[in-house]
Design an enzyme around this catalytic site. Structure first.
Site, PDB file in Angstrom:
ATOM      1  CD  GLU A 126       6.238  -9.172  16.749  1.00  0.00           C
ATOM      2  OE1 GLU A 126       7.342  -9.336  17.291  1.00  0.00           O
ATOM      3  OE2 GLU A 126       5.431  -8.304  17.128  1.00  0.00           O
TER       4      GLU A 126
ATOM      5  CG  LEU B 128      -0.032  -2.850  14.170  1.00  0.00           C
ATOM      6  CD1 LEU B 128       1.472  -2.854  13.898  1.00  0.00           C
ATOM      7  CD2 LEU B 128      -0.454  -4.159  14.839  1.00  0.00           C
ATOM      8  N   GLY B 129      -3.075   0.698  15.625  1.00  0.00           N
ATOM      9  CA  GLY B 129      -3.287   1.949  16.360  1.00  0.00           C
ATOM     10  C   GLY B 129      -1.984   2.727  16.457  1.00  0.00           C
TER      11      GLY B 129
ATOM     12  CG  HIS C 201      -5.196   9.607   0.308  1.00  0.00           C
ATOM     13  ND1 HIS C 201      -3.844   9.523   0.054  1.00  0.00           N
ATOM     14  CD2 HIS C 201      -5.348   9.165   1.585  1.00  0.00           C
ATOM     15  CE1 HIS C 201      -3.219   9.061   1.123  1.00  0.00           C
ATOM     16  NE2 HIS C 201      -4.108   8.841   2.070  1.00  0.00           N
TER      17      HIS C 201
ATOM     18  CB  SER D 198      -9.123   6.096   1.290  1.00  0.00           C
ATOM     19  OG  SER D 198      -8.536   6.106   2.562  1.00  0.00           O
ATOM     20  CG  ASN D 199      -9.470   8.595   5.052  1.00  0.00           C
ATOM     21  OD1 ASN D 199      -9.428   8.093   6.170  1.00  0.00           O
ATOM     22  ND2 ASN D 199      -8.394   8.768   4.296  1.00  0.00           N
TER      23      ASN D 199
ATOM     24  CG  ASP E  23      -1.804   1.211   1.295  1.00  0.00           C
ATOM     25  OD1 ASP E  23      -2.887   1.136   0.692  1.00  0.00           O
ATOM     26  OD2 ASP E  23      -1.436   2.245   1.906  1.00  0.00           O
TER      27      ASP E  23
ATOM     28  CB  ILE F 195       8.801  -6.459   8.169  1.00  0.00           C
ATOM     29  CG1 ILE F 195       8.945  -4.936   8.062  1.00  0.00           C
ATOM     30  CG2 ILE F 195       8.276  -7.041   6.850  1.00  0.00           C
ATOM     31  CD1 ILE F 195      10.024  -4.459   7.087  1.00  0.00           C
TER      32      ILE F 195
ATOM     33  CD  GLN G 216      -5.926   2.276   2.778  1.00  0.00           C
ATOM     34  OE1 GLN G 216      -5.129   3.077   3.264  1.00  0.00           O
ATOM     35  NE2 GLN G 216      -5.632   1.542   1.723  1.00  0.00           N
TER      36      GLN G 216
ATOM     37  CE1 TYR H 174       0.157   7.893   2.672  1.00  0.00           C
ATOM     38  CE2 TYR H 174       0.728   5.651   2.076  1.00  0.00           C
ATOM     39  CZ  TYR H 174      -0.150   6.551   2.651  1.00  0.00           C
ATOM     40  OH  TYR H 174      -1.318   6.091   3.214  1.00  0.00           O
TER      41      TYR H 174
ATOM     42  CE  LYS I 141      -4.012   4.543   0.645  1.00  0.00           C
ATOM     43  NZ  LYS I 141      -2.582   4.479   0.980  1.00  0.00           N
TER      44      LYS I 141
ATOM     45  CB  SER J  15      -3.746   3.454  11.854  1.00  0.00           C
ATOM     46  OG  SER J  15      -3.297   4.526  11.066  1.00  0.00           O
TER      47      SER J  15
HETATM   48  N1  NAP Z   1      -5.811   5.985   3.615  1.00  0.00           N
HETATM   49  C1  NAP Z   1      -5.286   6.746   4.556  1.00  0.00           C
HETATM   50  O1  NAP Z   1      -5.668   7.916   4.741  1.00  0.00           O
HETATM   51  C2  NAP Z   1      -4.222   6.162   5.452  1.00  0.00           C
HETATM   52  C3  NAP Z   1      -3.925   6.809   6.672  1.00  0.00           C
HETATM   53  C4  NAP Z   1      -2.974   6.236   7.499  1.00  0.00           C
HETATM   54  C5  NAP Z   1      -2.316   5.066   7.109  1.00  0.00           C
HETATM   55  N2  NAP Z   1      -2.608   4.477   5.913  1.00  0.00           N
HETATM   56  C6  NAP Z   1      -1.901   3.235   5.466  1.00  0.00           C
HETATM   57  O2  NAP Z   1      -1.943   2.279   6.520  1.00  0.00           O
HETATM   58  C7  NAP Z   1      -0.618   1.891   6.854  1.00  0.00           C
HETATM   59  C8  NAP Z   1      -0.507   1.495   8.313  1.00  0.00           C
HETATM   60  O3  NAP Z   1      -0.930   2.533   9.174  1.00  0.00           O
HETATM   61  P1  NAP Z   1       0.078   3.383  10.090  1.00  0.00           P
HETATM   62  O4  NAP Z   1       1.420   3.409   9.466  1.00  0.00           O
HETATM   63  O5  NAP Z   1      -0.602   4.677  10.357  1.00  0.00           O
HETATM   64  O6  NAP Z   1       0.076   2.624  11.497  1.00  0.00           O
HETATM   65  P2  NAP Z   1       0.228   1.126  12.047  1.00  0.00           P
HETATM   66  O7  NAP Z   1       0.546   0.176  10.976  1.00  0.00           O
HETATM   67  O8  NAP Z   1      -0.944   0.881  12.928  1.00  0.00           O
HETATM   68  O9  NAP Z   1       1.462   1.287  13.036  1.00  0.00           O
HETATM   69  C9  NAP Z   1       2.777   1.548  12.602  1.00  0.00           C
HETATM   70  C10 NAP Z   1       3.634   1.724  13.866  1.00  0.00           C
HETATM   71  O10 NAP Z   1       3.652   0.496  14.614  1.00  0.00           O
HETATM   72  C11 NAP Z   1       4.991   0.078  14.791  1.00  0.00           C
HETATM   73  N3  NAP Z   1       5.020  -1.381  14.668  1.00  0.00           N
HETATM   74  C12 NAP Z   1       4.820  -2.109  13.533  1.00  0.00           C
HETATM   75  N4  NAP Z   1       4.899  -3.416  13.791  1.00  0.00           N
HETATM   76  C13 NAP Z   1       5.139  -3.535  15.115  1.00  0.00           C
HETATM   77  C14 NAP Z   1       5.325  -4.641  15.964  1.00  0.00           C
HETATM   78  N5  NAP Z   1       5.253  -5.891  15.489  1.00  0.00           N
HETATM   79  N6  NAP Z   1       5.568  -4.413  17.289  1.00  0.00           N
HETATM   80  C15 NAP Z   1       5.636  -3.161  17.759  1.00  0.00           C
HETATM   81  N7  NAP Z   1       5.450  -2.047  16.996  1.00  0.00           N
HETATM   82  C16 NAP Z   1       5.220  -2.243  15.674  1.00  0.00           C
HETATM   83  C17 NAP Z   1       5.788   0.744  13.693  1.00  0.00           C
HETATM   84  O11 NAP Z   1       7.110   0.907  14.112  1.00  0.00           O
HETATM   85  P3  NAP Z   1       8.373   0.743  13.121  1.00  0.00           P
HETATM   86  O12 NAP Z   1       8.045   1.426  11.835  1.00  0.00           O
HETATM   87  O13 NAP Z   1       9.475   1.368  13.873  1.00  0.00           O
HETATM   88  O14 NAP Z   1       8.569  -0.737  12.901  1.00  0.00           O
HETATM   89  C18 NAP Z   1       5.058   2.079  13.550  1.00  0.00           C
HETATM   90  O15 NAP Z   1       5.493   2.999  14.544  1.00  0.00           O
HETATM   91  C19 NAP Z   1       0.205   3.120   6.459  1.00  0.00           C
HETATM   92  O16 NAP Z   1       1.583   2.856   6.394  1.00  0.00           O
HETATM   93  C20 NAP Z   1      -0.429   3.475   5.145  1.00  0.00           C
HETATM   94  O17 NAP Z   1       0.032   2.607   4.118  1.00  0.00           O
HETATM   95  C21 NAP Z   1      -3.567   4.996   5.089  1.00  0.00           C
END
Ligand code: NAP
Length: 277
Positions: free
Chosen positions: A235, A185-186, A105, A135-136, A42, A233, A156, A47, A72, A183
């Site tokens: 895990e 994993l929050g 997006h 998305s959104n 994604d 990645i 999304q 980005y 997007k 997000s």
């Molecule tokens: N459509 C939209 O508007 C929108 C908005 C937000 C996000 N997204 C997409 O969704 C994806 C994921 O969302 P996100 O990046 O906001 O948040 P996320 O995936 O919920 O969380 C990412 C965070 O969690 C940490 N993490 C990952 N795996 C972990 C693990 N196994 N144990 C502990 N910590 C861990 C990462 O640290 P490290 O990087 O240090 O490993 C990073 O700080 C984005 O990258 C993007 O592609 C889309």
């Protein structure tokens, strides 16, 4: 369990998010993800890593047709009716003739929703996106979009244990679309709950694996966690060898919070009110 099917599309329910990954970090992380087995990546024009993602896909040694690639279209291109041009730019950056999924997006209030999704549908008709989505959007915007373009395959949106998304999940499931949880994993916060840690310990798994498993055990839901290190990645991908019980699923659903949303920029729509709010 591993895939969601929509028409002739097969979408891996665990993908790799790339927001905030830039330069060599983006190239390295996407290559590690491919090496680990991720086949759903994604990205987004905003980005500023489409070139790096494209390079990693080229050098990653996995055939293009085996990868499900999403990008997007950013807001100003949606507002100014430049969706086709923006899609061409993304394809150029990614070094590919098509994406598997092209999303708008964010919904823009300056144009009718119907116009936005119909303009997007033209890109699919031209063969540059295998599927399209948004998305959104909130639930009523999604309903309006589906009325104008029943072909939408995916919504999304933000989703993790603290955020209730039932209102829009219902619309998505009724349309047999995919809900891709961003997000998931929050942004790291969902791993801190004692309930999640206890369930993880019971299964010999890590808290993040429990949260991602909770996600993909829900009908029509996929998740796209982002991570930087090989450890995270790998895990996050290792979630297909255990199953949460109904009781464990319920305990995680109970973590919902009235103000659980993380991503809420000025241009966000009026969000749906979940049962917890
Ligand atoms: N459509 C939209 O508007 C929108 C908005 C937000 C996000 N997204 C997409 O969704 C994806 C994921 O969302 P996100 O990046 O906001 O948040 P996320 O995936 O919920 O969380 C990412 C965070 O969690 C940490 N993490 C990952 N795996 C972990 C693990 N196994 N144990 C502990 N910590 C861990 C990462 O640290 P490290 O990087 O240090 O490993 C990073 O700080 C984005 O990258 C993007 O592609 C889309």
């Amino acid at each position: 369990m591993k895939n969601f099917s929509h028409g002739d599309l097969v979408i891996p329910r665990l993908g790799f998010g790339t927001w905030k990954l830039k330069g060599d970090d983006a190239i390295d992380a996407v290559k590690i993800a491919l090496d680990t087995g991720y086949r759903h990546i994604d990205t987004a024009a905003i980005y500023e890593n489409e070139k790096e993602v494209g390079l990693a896909l080229k050098e990653g040694g996995v055939a293009r047709e085996d990868i499900f690639l999403t990008t997007k279209i950013w807001n100003d291109d949606i507002e100014r009716s430049r969706i086709a041009d923006a899609a061409d730019r993304s394809l150029d950056h990614l070094g590919t003739d098509y994406v598997d999924l092209l999303l708008l997006h964010w919904p823009m209030t300056s144009r009718p929703i119907a116009d936005q999704v119909q303009e997007l549908a033209e890109v699919k008709k031209a063969g540059k996106a295998r599927a399209i989505g948004i998305s959104n959007y909130n639930a009523s915007q999604l309903t309006e979009a589906l009325d104008a373009c029943p072909d939408l395959a995916c919504l999304q949106a933000e989703y993790h244990p603290e955020l209730d998304q039932d209102p829009i999940l219902n619309v998505v499931r009724n349309a047999d679309m995919l809900f891709t949880a961003y997000s998931p994993l929050g942004r790291g916060d969902s791993l801190k709950h004692q309930v999640v840690k206890d369930i993880a310990e019971a299964h010999g798994k890590a808290p993040g694996q429990v949260v991602l498993r909770w996600m993909i055990q829900q009908p029509n839901v996929a998740a796209i966690p982002k991570a930087t290190s090989r450890e995270h990645i790998e895990e996050n991908f290792d979630i297909f060898d255990f199953e949460l019980t109904d009781e464990e699923m319920k305990k995680i659903f109970a973590l919902v919070e009235p103000d659980g949303r993380i991503i809420d920029p000025d241009w966000a729509p009026q969000w749906d009110t979940g049962v917890a709010a």
